[in-house]
Design a protein around this motif. Structure first.
Motif: not given
Length: 208
Positions: A194-195, A129-130, A161-166, A102-108
C-alpha cells in the motif's frame, strides 16, 4: 524479510541501557527454537521488530535496539519475564504463509476492546490517522509480528478510528495476542504494498 507467522513465544531475559546515554538498549531474549540455527548477524523479529543477533548463548540471543526502534515500537516498555512473539527471517525457498512483513514497525496501537466468541476473539485496536489510509477491510496487517486479516475498519474521518481482527484458537494459543488485555500497546506494520502504491501515485501526479 518475514511472513508474520510466529514461530515461538519467547521470554525477555534482560533489557539493559547501553553506554551511549541510554538511548539504545541491549535486549536479551530466551528463544530456543529461533536460536537453534541462528548465527551472529542473523535477523529475528521480536514482536514484529526486525533485530540483528549480536550474541548467542544457551538458547538466548541478544540484540541491540537503537533509539529509532524504541521510539516507534513498544520494545522499550518490555520487562524481564515478558512474553514476546518471535520469528526468524523467511527463507527464499519457503512458503509465504502470512504476507510480506519487513519488520519495520510503522507505529503502535492500543487495544480498545476484546469480544470473546465460541471459536474466536474479536479485537479492536485504535488506529492512528496517519496509518488509516493503509488499512482496508480484508487486507493484511501485522500486530506484534503476527500476520492478520483486517475484519473491520472504521469509516474515513470517523471520530474514533479503529480496525478489528478476528483471532482463531491457533493464533490465540501461539502468540501473545491470546492474553492481551484492553489498554495494552502493540506494534503495527501496515502492508508495504500500500505504501509503494501511494508513493508511485504521488510521483505520477507530480510528473503529469
Amino acid at each position: 524479510m518475514f511472513t508474520g507467522i510466529v514461530e515461538e513465544l519467547g521470554e525477555v531475559v534482560s533489557i539493559e541501557p547501553t553506554g551511549d546515554g541510554g538511548e539504545s538498549v541491549a535486549l536479551a531474549v530466551r528463544g530456543p527454537l529461533v536460536s537453534s540455527d541462528a548465527s551472529r548477524g542473523d535477523s529475528i523479529a521480536v514482536n514484529g521488530v526486525c533485530l540483528t543477533v549480536v550474541d548467542l548463548a544457551e538458547g538466548i540471543f541478544t540484540a541491540d535496539v537503537m533509539k529509532e526502534s524504541l521510539d516507534r515500537s513498544s520494545l522499550g516498555t518490555l520487562v524481564p519475564g515478558a512474553p514476546v512473539n518471535l520469528e526468524r527471517a523467511a527463507r527464499v525457498d519457503g512458503r509465504l504463509g502470512g504476507h510480506i512483513v519487513q519488520g519495520h514497525v510503522d507505529g503502535t496501537a492500543v487495544l480498545i476492546s476484546r469480544d470473546p466468541g465460541d471459536r474466536w476473539d474479536v479485537l479492536r485496536f485504535g488506529l492512528a490517522p496517519e496509518l488509516s489510509p493503509y488499512v482496508v477491510e480484508k487486507g493484511s496487517i501485522t500486530v506484534d509480528g503476527t500476520s492478520l486479516t483486517v475484519s473491520a475498519v472504521s469509516e474515513p474521518g470517523a471520530a474514533e478510528e479503529f480496525f478489528e481482527v478476528s483471532l482463531i484458537p491457533a493464533t490465540l494459543e501461539a502468540t501473545t495476542l491470546g492474553a492481551l488485555a484492553p489498554g495494552a500497546t502493540v506494534n503495527i506494520e501496515v502492508d508495504v504494498i500500500a505504501k509503494y502504491v501511494e508513493r508511485i501515485a504521488a510521483v505520477a501526479r507530480v510528473r503529469a
